[in-house]
Design a protein around this motif. Structure first.
Motif, PDB file in Angstrom:
ATOM      1  N   THR A 131     -40.531  -4.588  20.092  1.00 27.31           N
ATOM      2  CA  THR A 131     -40.422  -5.420  18.903  1.00 27.31           C
ATOM      3  C   THR A 131     -39.949  -4.588  17.719  1.00 27.31           C
ATOM      4  OG1 THR A 131     -42.670  -5.045  18.091  1.00 27.31           O
ATOM      5  CG2 THR A 131     -42.374  -6.764  19.748  1.00 27.31           C
ATOM      6  N   LYS A 132     -39.525  -5.274  16.675  1.00 27.28           N
ATOM      7  CA  LYS A 132     -39.042  -4.587  15.480  1.00 27.28           C
ATOM      8  C   LYS A 132     -40.159  -3.798  14.795  1.00 27.28           C
ATOM      9  CE  LYS A 132     -35.307  -7.853  14.442  1.00 27.28           C
ATOM     10  NZ  LYS A 132     -34.761  -8.820  13.444  1.00 27.28           N
ATOM     11  N   LEU A 133     -41.396  -4.245  15.007  1.00 24.96           N
ATOM     12  CA  LEU A 133     -42.527  -3.602  14.346  1.00 24.96           C
ATOM     13  C   LEU A 133     -43.126  -2.453  15.152  1.00 24.96           C
ATOM     14  CD1 LEU A 133     -44.472  -6.688  12.930  1.00 24.96           C
ATOM     15  CD2 LEU A 133     -43.158  -5.011  11.643  1.00 24.96           C
ATOM     16  N   SER A 134     -42.633  -2.227  16.362  1.00 25.36           N
ATOM     17  CA  SER A 134     -43.247  -1.213  17.226  1.00 25.36           C
ATOM     18  C   SER A 134     -43.279   0.163  16.566  1.00 25.36           C
ATOM     19  CB  SER A 134     -42.518  -1.139  18.568  1.00 25.36           C
ATOM     20  OG  SER A 134     -41.167  -0.760  18.388  1.00 25.36           O
ATOM     21  N   SER A 135     -42.203   0.520  15.860  1.00 23.06           N
ATOM     22  CA  SER A 135     -42.163   1.831  15.207  1.00 23.06           C
ATOM     23  C   SER A 135     -43.205   1.919  14.099  1.00 23.06           C
ATOM     24  CB  SER A 135     -40.772   2.109  14.641  1.00 23.06           C
ATOM     25  OG  SER A 135     -40.422   1.145  13.664  1.00 23.06           O
ATOM     26  N   HIS A 136     -43.453   0.805  13.410  1.00 19.32           N
ATOM     27  CA  HIS A 136     -44.461   0.796  12.348  1.00 19.32           C
ATOM     28  C   HIS A 136     -45.861   0.998  12.928  1.00 19.32           C
ATOM     29  CE1 HIS A 136     -41.646  -0.356   9.221  1.00 19.32           C
ATOM     30  NE2 HIS A 136     -41.171  -1.316  10.003  1.00 19.32           N
ATOM     31  N   TYR A 137     -46.107   0.433  14.104  1.00 17.43           N
ATOM     32  CA  TYR A 137     -47.413   0.605  14.735  1.00 17.43           C
ATOM     33  C   TYR A 137     -47.579   2.026  15.278  1.00 17.43           C
ATOM     34  CZ  TYR A 137     -48.926  -4.192  14.222  1.00 17.43           C
ATOM     35  OH  TYR A 137     -49.353  -5.395  13.692  1.00 17.43           O
ATOM     36  N   ARG A 138     -46.486   2.649  15.658  1.00 22.34           N
ATOM     37  CA  ARG A 138     -46.567   4.053  16.072  1.00 22.34           C
ATOM     38  C   ARG A 138     -46.865   4.949  14.871  1.00 22.34           C
ATOM     39  NH1 ARG A 138     -45.027   4.479  21.294  1.00 22.34           N
ATOM     40  NH2 ARG A 138     -43.930   2.678  22.149  1.00 22.34           N
ATOM     41  N   VAL A 139     -46.318   4.588  13.729  1.00 19.32           N
ATOM     42  CA  VAL A 139     -46.665   5.292  12.491  1.00 19.32           C
ATOM     43  C   VAL A 139     -48.162   5.157  12.235  1.00 19.32           C
ATOM     44  CG1 VAL A 139     -46.422   5.251   9.978  1.00 19.32           C
ATOM     45  CG2 VAL A 139     -44.390   5.124  11.424  1.00 19.32           C
ATOM     46  N   LEU A 140     -48.698   3.948  12.430  1.00 19.37           N
ATOM     47  CA  LEU A 140     -50.125   3.717  12.246  1.00 19.37           C
ATOM     48  C   LEU A 140     -50.938   4.568  13.222  1.00 19.37           C
ATOM     49  CD1 LEU A 140     -52.614   2.257  11.161  1.00 19.37           C
ATOM     50  CD2 LEU A 140     -52.086   0.342  12.694  1.00 19.37           C
ATOM     51  N   ALA A 141     -50.493   4.657  14.469  1.00 19.81           N
ATOM     52  CA  ALA A 141     -51.206   5.470  15.458  1.00 19.81           C
ATOM     53  C   ALA A 141     -51.260   6.929  15.028  1.00 19.81           C
ATOM     54  CB  ALA A 141     -50.530   5.341  16.824  1.00 19.81           C
ATOM     55  N   ARG A 142     -50.140   7.441  14.528  1.00 23.21           N
ATOM     56  CA  ARG A 142     -50.112   8.842  14.085  1.00 23.21           C
ATOM     57  C   ARG A 142     -50.986   9.041  12.842  1.00 23.21           C
ATOM     58  NH1 ARG A 142     -44.609   8.238  15.822  1.00 23.21           N
ATOM     59  NH2 ARG A 142     -43.885   7.784  13.704  1.00 23.21           N
ATOM     60  N   LEU A 143     -51.009   8.038  11.984  1.00 22.81           N
ATOM     61  CA  LEU A 143     -51.881   8.091  10.805  1.00 22.81           C
ATOM     62  C   LEU A 143     -53.352   8.170  11.225  1.00 22.81           C
ATOM     63  CD1 LEU A 143     -50.558   5.583   8.107  1.00 22.81           C
ATOM     64  CD2 LEU A 143     -51.429   7.881   7.681  1.00 22.81           C
ATOM     65  N   LEU A 144     -53.716   7.340  12.179  1.00 30.41           N
ATOM     66  CA  LEU A 144     -55.095   7.335  12.670  1.00 30.41           C
ATOM     67  C   LEU A 144     -55.460   8.672  13.306  1.00 30.41           C
ATOM     68  CD1 LEU A 144     -55.051   3.734  14.139  1.00 30.41           C
ATOM     69  CD2 LEU A 144     -56.659   4.519  12.385  1.00 30.41           C
ATOM     70  N   LEU A 161     -62.722   9.089  16.686  1.00 27.98           N
ATOM     71  CA  LEU A 161     -62.631   7.647  16.440  1.00 27.98           C
ATOM     72  C   LEU A 161     -63.120   6.885  17.666  1.00 27.98           C
ATOM     73  CD1 LEU A 161     -59.177   7.205  14.634  1.00 27.98           C
ATOM     74  CD2 LEU A 161     -61.451   6.855  13.661  1.00 27.98           C
ATOM     75  N   LYS A 162     -63.999   5.936  17.437  1.00 30.53           N
ATOM     76  CA  LYS A 162     -64.514   5.103  18.512  1.00 30.53           C
ATOM     77  C   LYS A 162     -64.400   3.646  18.098  1.00 30.53           C
ATOM     78  CE  LYS A 162     -67.763   8.566  20.238  1.00 30.53           C
ATOM     79  NZ  LYS A 162     -69.185   8.884  20.523  1.00 30.53           N
ATOM     80  N   LEU A 163     -63.903   2.836  19.008  1.00 28.10           N
ATOM     81  CA  LEU A 163     -63.648   1.430  18.694  1.00 28.10           C
ATOM     82  C   LEU A 163     -64.905   0.730  18.207  1.00 28.10           C
ATOM     83  CD1 LEU A 163     -61.189  -0.478  18.850  1.00 28.10           C
ATOM     84  CD2 LEU A 163     -62.027  -1.214  21.071  1.00 28.10           C
ATOM     85  N   GLU A 164     -66.023   0.946  18.931  1.00 28.12           N
ATOM     86  CA  GLU A 164     -67.254   0.231  18.607  1.00 28.12           C
ATOM     87  C   GLU A 164     -67.924   0.758  17.341  1.00 28.12           C
ATOM     88  OE1 GLU A 164     -68.208   3.496  21.575  1.00 28.12           O
ATOM     89  OE2 GLU A 164     -66.646   1.996  21.227  1.00 28.12           O
ATOM     90  N   GLU A 165     -67.461   1.917  16.827  1.00 29.79           N
ATOM     91  CA  GLU A 165     -68.053   2.493  15.620  1.00 29.79           C
ATOM     92  C   GLU A 165     -67.111   2.414  14.424  1.00 29.79           C
ATOM     93  OE1 GLU A 165     -69.339   6.440  16.542  1.00 29.79           O
ATOM     94  OE2 GLU A 165     -70.688   5.803  18.146  1.00 29.79           O
ATOM     95  N   PHE A 166     -66.045   1.635  14.549  1.00 23.53           N
ATOM     96  CA  PHE A 166     -65.077   1.502  13.459  1.00 23.53           C
ATOM     97  C   PHE A 166     -65.587   0.427  12.498  1.00 23.53           C
ATOM     98  CE2 PHE A 166     -61.243   1.944  11.246  1.00 23.53           C
ATOM     99  CZ  PHE A 166     -60.463   2.932  11.834  1.00 23.53           C
ATOM    100  N   THR A 167     -66.542   0.808  11.654  1.00 25.62           N
ATOM    101  CA  THR A 167     -67.197  -0.128  10.749  1.00 25.62           C
ATOM    102  C   THR A 167     -66.350  -0.355   9.501  1.00 25.62           C
ATOM    103  OG1 THR A 167     -68.354   1.657   9.619  1.00 25.62           O
ATOM    104  CG2 THR A 167     -69.449   0.682  11.544  1.00 25.62           C
ATOM    105  N   GLY A 168     -66.844  -1.227   8.627  1.00 31.30           N
ATOM    106  CA  GLY A 168     -66.169  -1.464   7.356  1.00 31.30           C
ATOM    107  C   GLY A 168     -66.063  -0.201   6.531  1.00 31.30           C
ATOM    108  N   GLU A 169     -67.072   0.652   6.620  1.00 33.95           N
ATOM    109  CA  GLU A 169     -67.039   1.918   5.884  1.00 33.95           C
ATOM    110  C   GLU A 169     -65.918   2.819   6.391  1.00 33.95           C
ATOM    111  OE1 GLU A 169     -70.853   3.736   6.081  1.00 33.95           O
ATOM    112  OE2 GLU A 169     -71.839   2.229   4.831  1.00 33.95           O
ATOM    113  N   VAL A 170     -65.720   2.833   7.692  1.00 37.22           N
ATOM    114  CA  VAL A 170     -64.642   3.645   8.263  1.00 37.22           C
ATOM    115  C   VAL A 170     -63.286   3.089   7.834  1.00 37.22           C
ATOM    116  CG1 VAL A 170     -63.596   4.511  10.392  1.00 37.22           C
ATOM    117  CG2 VAL A 170     -66.077   4.303  10.232  1.00 37.22           C
ATOM    118  N   VAL A 171     -63.172   1.759   7.814  1.00 36.52           N
ATOM    119  CA  VAL A 171     -61.924   1.134   7.362  1.00 36.52           C
ATOM    120  C   VAL A 171     -61.611   1.560   5.927  1.00 36.52           C
ATOM    121  CG1 VAL A 171     -60.802  -1.050   6.781  1.00 36.52           C
ATOM    122  CG2 VAL A 171     -62.100  -0.851   8.901  1.00 36.52           C
ATOM    123  N   ASP A 172     -62.629   1.517   5.059  1.00 36.91           N
ATOM    124  CA  ASP A 172     -62.431   1.915   3.665  1.00 36.91           C
ATOM    125  C   ASP A 172     -62.051   3.393   3.557  1.00 36.91           C
ATOM    126  OD1 ASP A 172     -63.025  -0.636   2.817  1.00 36.91           O
ATOM    127  OD2 ASP A 172     -65.136  -0.207   2.410  1.00 36.91           O
TER     128      ASP A 172
END
Length: 234
Positions: A131-144, A161-172
């Motif tokens: 998709t056209k957005l795939s490169s943007h999501y790869r940028v996000l992966a590298r950012l993470l 990073l753990k999926l089940e521990e990605f709380t609102g605080e981690v997002v912020d």
């Protein structure tokens, strides 16, 4: 609509029980005789029905359990007939389904441990590949990934990073990292030395530029899309 009729095998096992046989009619071209794997005292089964005693509660309870199991199996077989392409239906297919119904413990598997980035890469492969957005999501992966490395460096802990521990605080905290990354680069340049390990890329990290408000919002929207996908997948 598939139909099932019951009969009883003429053979008796060592416990004095006979196996209930099922005649499954899927279509004019597919009629199968299947072993149910469910056994009953021949004296308690006639014309496809169970003969329930009035006084013997123990026998009654046992027959009710057998009956409930048989009804559940038949319902499963009919459901498979409805929801499975007919070209996949065969005697072997239904024999496998019966085995899975009667002995689910034989098919239990130990859950495979998956990392946060294993899941993210599955998201990329199943929803964004090509998709056209795939490169943007790869940028996000590298950012993470850089955020994870930054947390390890700044806290001197084995942060992961753990999926089940990605709380609102981690997002912020991640959002603040996205905003402050140019400053973080000055403090922890070693984070940016290696090519990303989380996505297939030959692109080497470069000094990050200050991101505007709209760029930060776009990144966070993509992160939200990823988590929405995770929720839908359970």
């Amino acid at each position: 609509m598939a139909t099932i009729t019951r009969s009883l095998s003429s053979k008796v096992n060592g416990n004095g029980e006979s196996e209930i046989m099922l005649r499954l009619s899927v279509s004019r071209d597919l009629r199968l005789r299947l072993k149910s794997g469910i056994f009953v005292d021949p004296a308690r089964f006639r014309d496809g029905k169970f003969i329930m005693p009035r006084a013997d509660r123990k026998t009654l309870a046992n027959l009710q359990t057998i009956n409930d199991n048989l009804v559940s199996l038949e319902s499963r077989l009919v459901s498979l007939c409805v929801n499975t392409p007919q070209n996949l239906l065969s005697k072997e297919f239904f024999e496998d389904a019966i085995m899975r119904h009667n002995h689910p413990e034989l098919f239990e598997t130990t859950p495979v441990s998956r990392s946060f980035f294993d899941t993210f890469n599955e998201y990329l492969a199943t929803t964004q590949d090509g998709t056209k957005l795939s490169s943007h999501y790869r940028v996000l992966a590298r950012l993470l990934e850089r955020y994870e490395k930054y947390k390890k460096k700044s806290t001197r802990q084995n942060f992961t990073l753990k999926l089940e521990e990605f709380t609102g605080e981690v997002v912020d905290a991640f959002k603040q990292f996205v905003i402050d990354e140019p400053k973080i680069y000055e403090r922890f340049p070693s984070i940016y030395k290696d090519v990303s390990e989380v996505v297939k890329t030959k692109r080497k990290p470069r000094k990050p530029e200050q991101r505007g408000h709209n760029a930060v919002i776009a990144i966070m929207k993509r992160l939200r899309a990823f988590f929405n996908w995770c929720v839908k997948r359970g």
